[in-house]
Structures are given as structure tokens and as C-alpha cells.
Design a protein around this motif. Sequence first.
Motif, PDB file in Angstrom:
ATOM      1  N   ARG A  72       0.290   9.276  -6.071  1.00  0.00           N
ATOM      2  CA  ARG A  72       0.637  10.693  -5.862  1.00  0.00           C
ATOM      3  C   ARG A  72       1.534  11.206  -6.995  1.00  0.00           C
ATOM      4  O   ARG A  72       1.348  12.316  -7.497  1.00  0.00           O
ATOM      5  N   ALA A  73       2.516  10.398  -7.412  1.00  0.00           N
ATOM      6  CA  ALA A  73       3.422  10.812  -8.488  1.00  0.00           C
ATOM      7  C   ALA A  73       2.671  10.982  -9.798  1.00  0.00           C
ATOM      8  O   ALA A  73       2.922  11.946 -10.536  1.00  0.00           O
ATOM      9  N   VAL A  74       1.751  10.071 -10.096  1.00  0.00           N
ATOM     10  CA  VAL A  74       0.943  10.201 -11.311  1.00  0.00           C
ATOM     11  C   VAL A  74       0.113  11.474 -11.250  1.00  0.00           C
ATOM     12  O   VAL A  74       0.071  12.261 -12.198  1.00  0.00           O
ATOM     13  N   GLY A  75      -0.550  11.709 -10.111  1.00  0.00           N
ATOM     14  CA  GLY A  75      -1.386  12.896  -9.953  1.00  0.00           C
ATOM     15  C   GLY A  75      -0.615  14.198 -10.061  1.00  0.00           C
ATOM     16  O   GLY A  75      -1.138  15.214 -10.523  1.00  0.00           O
ATOM     17  N   ALA A  76       0.653  14.173  -9.646  1.00  0.00           N
ATOM     18  CA  ALA A  76       1.476  15.369  -9.693  1.00  0.00           C
ATOM     19  C   ALA A  76       2.184  15.533 -11.042  1.00  0.00           C
ATOM     20  O   ALA A  76       2.919  16.506 -11.241  1.00  0.00           O
ATOM     21  N   GLY A  77       1.972  14.591 -11.960  1.00  0.00           N
ATOM     22  CA  GLY A  77       2.592  14.683 -13.277  1.00  0.00           C
ATOM     23  C   GLY A  77       4.095  14.397 -13.261  1.00  0.00           C
ATOM     24  O   GLY A  77       4.821  14.867 -14.133  1.00  0.00           O
TER      25      GLY A  77
ATOM     26  N   ASN B  65       0.797  -1.228   0.000  1.00  0.00           N
ATOM     27  CA  ASN B  65       0.000   0.000   0.000  1.00  0.00           C
ATOM     28  C   ASN B  65       0.829   1.278   0.000  1.00  0.00           C
ATOM     29  O   ASN B  65       0.504   2.233  -0.701  1.00  0.00           O
ATOM     30  N   HIS B  66       1.919   1.331   0.755  1.00  0.00           N
ATOM     31  CA  HIS B  66       2.714   2.569   0.788  1.00  0.00           C
ATOM     32  C   HIS B  66       3.338   2.860  -0.576  1.00  0.00           C
ATOM     33  O   HIS B  66       3.412   4.009  -1.001  1.00  0.00           O
ATOM     34  N   ALA B  67       3.758   1.828  -1.293  1.00  0.00           N
ATOM     35  CA  ALA B  67       4.322   2.018  -2.634  1.00  0.00           C
ATOM     36  C   ALA B  67       3.229   2.435  -3.625  1.00  0.00           C
ATOM     37  O   ALA B  67       3.449   3.296  -4.482  1.00  0.00           O
ATOM     38  N   TRP B  68       2.041   1.836  -3.518  1.00  0.00           N
ATOM     39  CA  TRP B  68       0.923   2.197  -4.401  1.00  0.00           C
ATOM     40  C   TRP B  68       0.524   3.651  -4.190  1.00  0.00           C
ATOM     41  O   TRP B  68       0.309   4.393  -5.156  1.00  0.00           O
ATOM     42  N   GLN B  69       0.445   4.090  -2.929  1.00  0.00           N
ATOM     43  CA  GLN B  69       0.064   5.469  -2.633  1.00  0.00           C
ATOM     44  C   GLN B  69       1.096   6.451  -3.188  1.00  0.00           C
ATOM     45  O   GLN B  69       0.731   7.501  -3.735  1.00  0.00           O
ATOM     46  N   ALA B  70       2.379   6.119  -3.083  1.00  0.00           N
ATOM     47  CA  ALA B  70       3.419   6.984  -3.640  1.00  0.00           C
ATOM     48  C   ALA B  70       3.301   7.048  -5.161  1.00  0.00           C
ATOM     49  O   ALA B  70       3.463   8.117  -5.764  1.00  0.00           O
TER      50      ALA B  70
END
Length: 66
Positions: A57-62, A49-54
Motif C-alpha cells: 500500500r505504501a509503495v502504491g501510494a508513493g 502478510n499484514h506487514a507485506w500488505q502495508a
Amino acid sequence: MSGPLAPHWFKSSYSGGSGTECVECATADGSTLVRDSKKPHAPIVAIRNHAWQAFVRAVGAGLLER
């Protein structure tokens, strides 16, 4: 005693509309599961889960290139 519950799969909101890139996700005991919806019996990728959340977030931030 009962066995583990089957994952509840849902289509990712990032899947394309053309029907060629369908990704399904599910959660299971501290991980996010990812599979190709067209091949549900093919191997499944399990991501902690911690890797998926990161990643999300990276995808959302472009921050990731296509």
C-alpha cells in the motif's frame, strides 16, 4: 503423511526489465516470501502478510523513496 508443499514462486510485477533486479515472491502459511530469482538457493526473506500488505500500500501510494 506428506511434508509441506514447495512454494509456488512468481516474478514480481515490480521487477525491472533489464534482468538485473529480478525478484520472485510466493505465499506460505501467513507470510509472503521474497527471493532473488538469479540465486534461488540463497536466503529467502519471509514477511508476515499484514506487514507485506502495508508495504505494498505504501509503495502504491508513493510514500516510500527510491
